[in-house]
Write an enzyme that holds these catalytic residues in place. Structure first.
Site, PDB file in Angstrom:
ATOM      1  CG  HIS A 226      40.868  30.692  37.615  1.00  0.00           C
ATOM      2  ND1 HIS A 226      42.479  31.420  38.675  1.00  0.00           N
ATOM      3  CD2 HIS A 226      41.345  31.735  36.635  1.00  0.00           C
ATOM      4  CE1 HIS A 226      43.059  31.989  38.489  1.00  0.00           C
ATOM      5  NE2 HIS A 226      42.326  32.848  37.421  1.00  0.00           N
TER       6      HIS A 226
ATOM      7  CG  ASN B   6      43.856  30.929  41.978  1.00  0.00           C
ATOM      8  OD1 ASN B   6      43.442  30.602  40.856  1.00  0.00           O
ATOM      9  ND2 ASN B   6      43.237  31.836  41.994  1.00  0.00           N
TER      10      ASN B   6
ATOM     11  CG  HIS C 245      47.793  38.521  38.275  1.00  0.00           C
ATOM     12  ND1 HIS C 245      47.218  38.139  37.332  1.00  0.00           N
ATOM     13  CD2 HIS C 245      47.782  39.984  38.100  1.00  0.00           C
ATOM     14  CE1 HIS C 245      45.324  39.238  38.466  1.00  0.00           C
ATOM     15  NE2 HIS C 245      45.950  39.819  38.878  1.00  0.00           N
TER      16      HIS C 245
ATOM     17  CG  HIS D 215      44.458  38.040  33.049  1.00  0.00           C
ATOM     18  ND1 HIS D 215      45.808  38.841  33.526  1.00  0.00           N
ATOM     19  CD2 HIS D 215      44.276  37.936  33.546  1.00  0.00           C
ATOM     20  CE1 HIS D 215      46.142  38.388  34.354  1.00  0.00           C
ATOM     21  NE2 HIS D 215      45.799  38.121  34.265  1.00  0.00           N
TER      22      HIS D 215
ATOM     23  CG  ASP E  39      41.150  35.264  33.901  1.00  0.00           C
ATOM     24  OD1 ASP E  39      41.699  34.379  34.977  1.00  0.00           O
ATOM     25  OD2 ASP E  39      41.737  36.376  34.387  1.00  0.00           O
TER      26      ASP E  39
ATOM     27  CG  HIS F 101      33.641  34.882  41.685  1.00  0.00           C
ATOM     28  ND1 HIS F 101      35.132  34.334  43.002  1.00  0.00           N
ATOM     29  CD2 HIS F 101      34.946  35.503  41.318  1.00  0.00           C
ATOM     30  CE1 HIS F 101      36.337  34.601  42.717  1.00  0.00           C
ATOM     31  NE2 HIS F 101      36.072  35.408  41.774  1.00  0.00           N
TER      32      HIS F 101
END
Ligand code: DOR
Length: 444
Positions: free
Chosen positions: A64, A96, A181, A234, A305, A309
């Site tokens: 991501h 996303n 997912h 995952h 993955d 953040h």
């Protein structure tokens, strides 16, 4: 051999489909032109790989990178710098972002940004929503598309397709392998009360093994009904690994270095909300069964993955703290350390990070060291001992859950289509990433 090459990678130990052995590689026009005993004099540039292992380029099929929309967490440029510093030559990035990658325009925008600013090669997943199902057959074949991604349970962002009818329509519409997912949304909603304010360890209790298993069983049932191929991202539970081992004809399986390395409660005690991700980290008993699946060939690929953040965001009190941790830069060293500890062979590592992605996603000319293929290589020093630290991390988020961990085995060089992009922890040259191409979208 008397041909001329743009470069020759000389003296390295190749890990390839025919085993492990000393071979040189001649590169011309960004492609592998010859493998064998090659005279250095025939090359423009000689890359000395003596004492090193030369692997096919590592492909991370789940990251991501947050651009557009959350560039304060990550950008395509920084995420890809992180990738090449970690020995990764290509990434498949998730939808996303903001706007979501759910239309041809949003995908084309990402591809244009990737061409401009990414250091590694790339493809982007297209997110499925209830509204774009009729467009998916066209979207999944566009240039730069890695296929369709479906969130069956809510995670970061607001992509969700959880009702039976819409999931069926998605599986009936698409023809490429789609990535899922897999956590059951209804169970997650029903059990929200299990979360304890300020206690990230309750994340694992909330998103329990049943939530994952219910969803994965349902996914496999629907895949069978529609004759579809599904890629289950995952995998975190022993029960799913066991179940998926019975359904390899329709389902491919991803494992992550995090789920294979961290266990709870220890990870929450050491890392707090930094260890919070979806699906969550689990206990040693689950982890043993993930390694069983890896050992038995049930696992097809490793994905990091990578879900960065900021530290400020992670410092919020659970459950306000967001789920996800960075990983694209640490996938290779963490897994090479597992190789050195005897948990998997170097050949199996290559199978999981190059041959596996090529096989299940149908990548053209990557994932294999063979004449005519892209000259993508991850060059590693299996003997190098290093400690992973935050200051090595190029991701915009600036931290890694593996900080302070000493490993044996390190990425020394990243070569993409014949260009040396990283050598000894330094990024060389400008961004030069290109879209990955796929067998099922060659007309795209
Ligand atoms: O922990 C996670 N974080 N899991 C996901 O599925 C999404 C990801 C993110 O985008 O932050």
């Amino acid at each position: 051999m008397s041909e001329n090459f743009d470069s020759v990678i000389k003296g390295g130990t190749l890990v390839n489909h025919d085993g492990i052995g000393k071979r040189d590689i001649g590169v011309r026009g960004g492609r592998i032109a010859a493998i064998g005993d090659i005279a250095a004099a025939s090359a423009g540039e000689v890359i000395d790989a003596a004492g090193l292992h030369v692997l096919p380029g590592v492909i991370d099929s789940q990251v991501h990178f947050r651009e557009p929309g959350a560039e304060h967490k990550e950008t395509l440029a920084d995420g890809s710098r992180s990738a090449v510093l970690g020995g990764v030559t290509a990434v498949f990035e998730m939808p996303n972002t903001d706007p979501l990658t759910t239309s041809a325009e949003a995908l084309a925008d990402k591809v244009a940004r990737g061409r401009k600013g990414m250091f590694c090669d790339f493809a982007f997943y297209v997110g499925a929503t209830r509204k774009n199902i009729d467009d998916l057959p066209e979207l999944e074949r566009l240039p730069g598309a890695a296929g369709v991604k479906v969130f069956m349970g809510s995670s970061t962002g607001n992509l969700l397709v959880d009702d039976e009818e819409s999931l069926s329509r998605v599986l009936a519409a698409i023809s490429r392998r789609a990535a899922f997912h897999s956590e059951d949304e209804a169970r997650l909603v029903e059990r929200q009360g299990v979360r304890r304010e300020g206690d990230p360890a309750s994340h694992t209790e909330w998103r329990d093994p049943q939530a994952a298993l219910i969803s994965t069983r349902r996914l496999v049932r629907l895949a069978r009904e529609h004759g579809a191929r599904v890629h289950v991202l995952h995998i975190s539970t022993g029960e799913e690994m066991e179940f998926l081992s019975q359904h390899k004809d329709v389902a491919s399986v991803e494992a992550t270095p995090q789920h294979l390395t961290f266990t709870v409660p220890e990870a929450y005690e050491a890392l707090g909300a930094k260890a919070q991700m979806n699906p969550p980290l689990r206990d040693a008993a689950h982890q043993r069964r993930l390694w069983w699946g890896l050992d038995q060939g049930v696992v097809d690929v490793l994905g990091s993955d990578h879900a960065p953040h900021t530290l400020e965001e992670k410092a919020q009190s659970y459950p306000a703290s967001p789920s996800g941790m960075p990983g694209v830069q640490t996938l290779v060293p963490i897994m090479l350390d597992h190789v050195n500890a005897g948990r998997l062979s170097l050949e199996r590592f290559v199978d999981l990070t190059s041959h596996g992605p090529q096989r299940i996603f149908g990548i053209t000319s990557k994932g294999r060291i063979a004449a005519g293929y892209d000259a993508d290589f991850t060059i590693v020093d299996m003997a190098e001992e290093r400690t992973i630290e935050d200051d090595w991390i190029a991701s915009k988020c600036g931290w890694t859950p593996f900080a302070g961990r000493s490993v044996t085995g390190w990425p020394k060089g990243t070569i993409i289509r014949g260009r040396r992009v990283m050598w000894e922890d330094e990024i060389l040259g400008q961004a030069g990433g290109e879209p990955v191409r796929f067998v099922e979208a060659l007309g795209g």
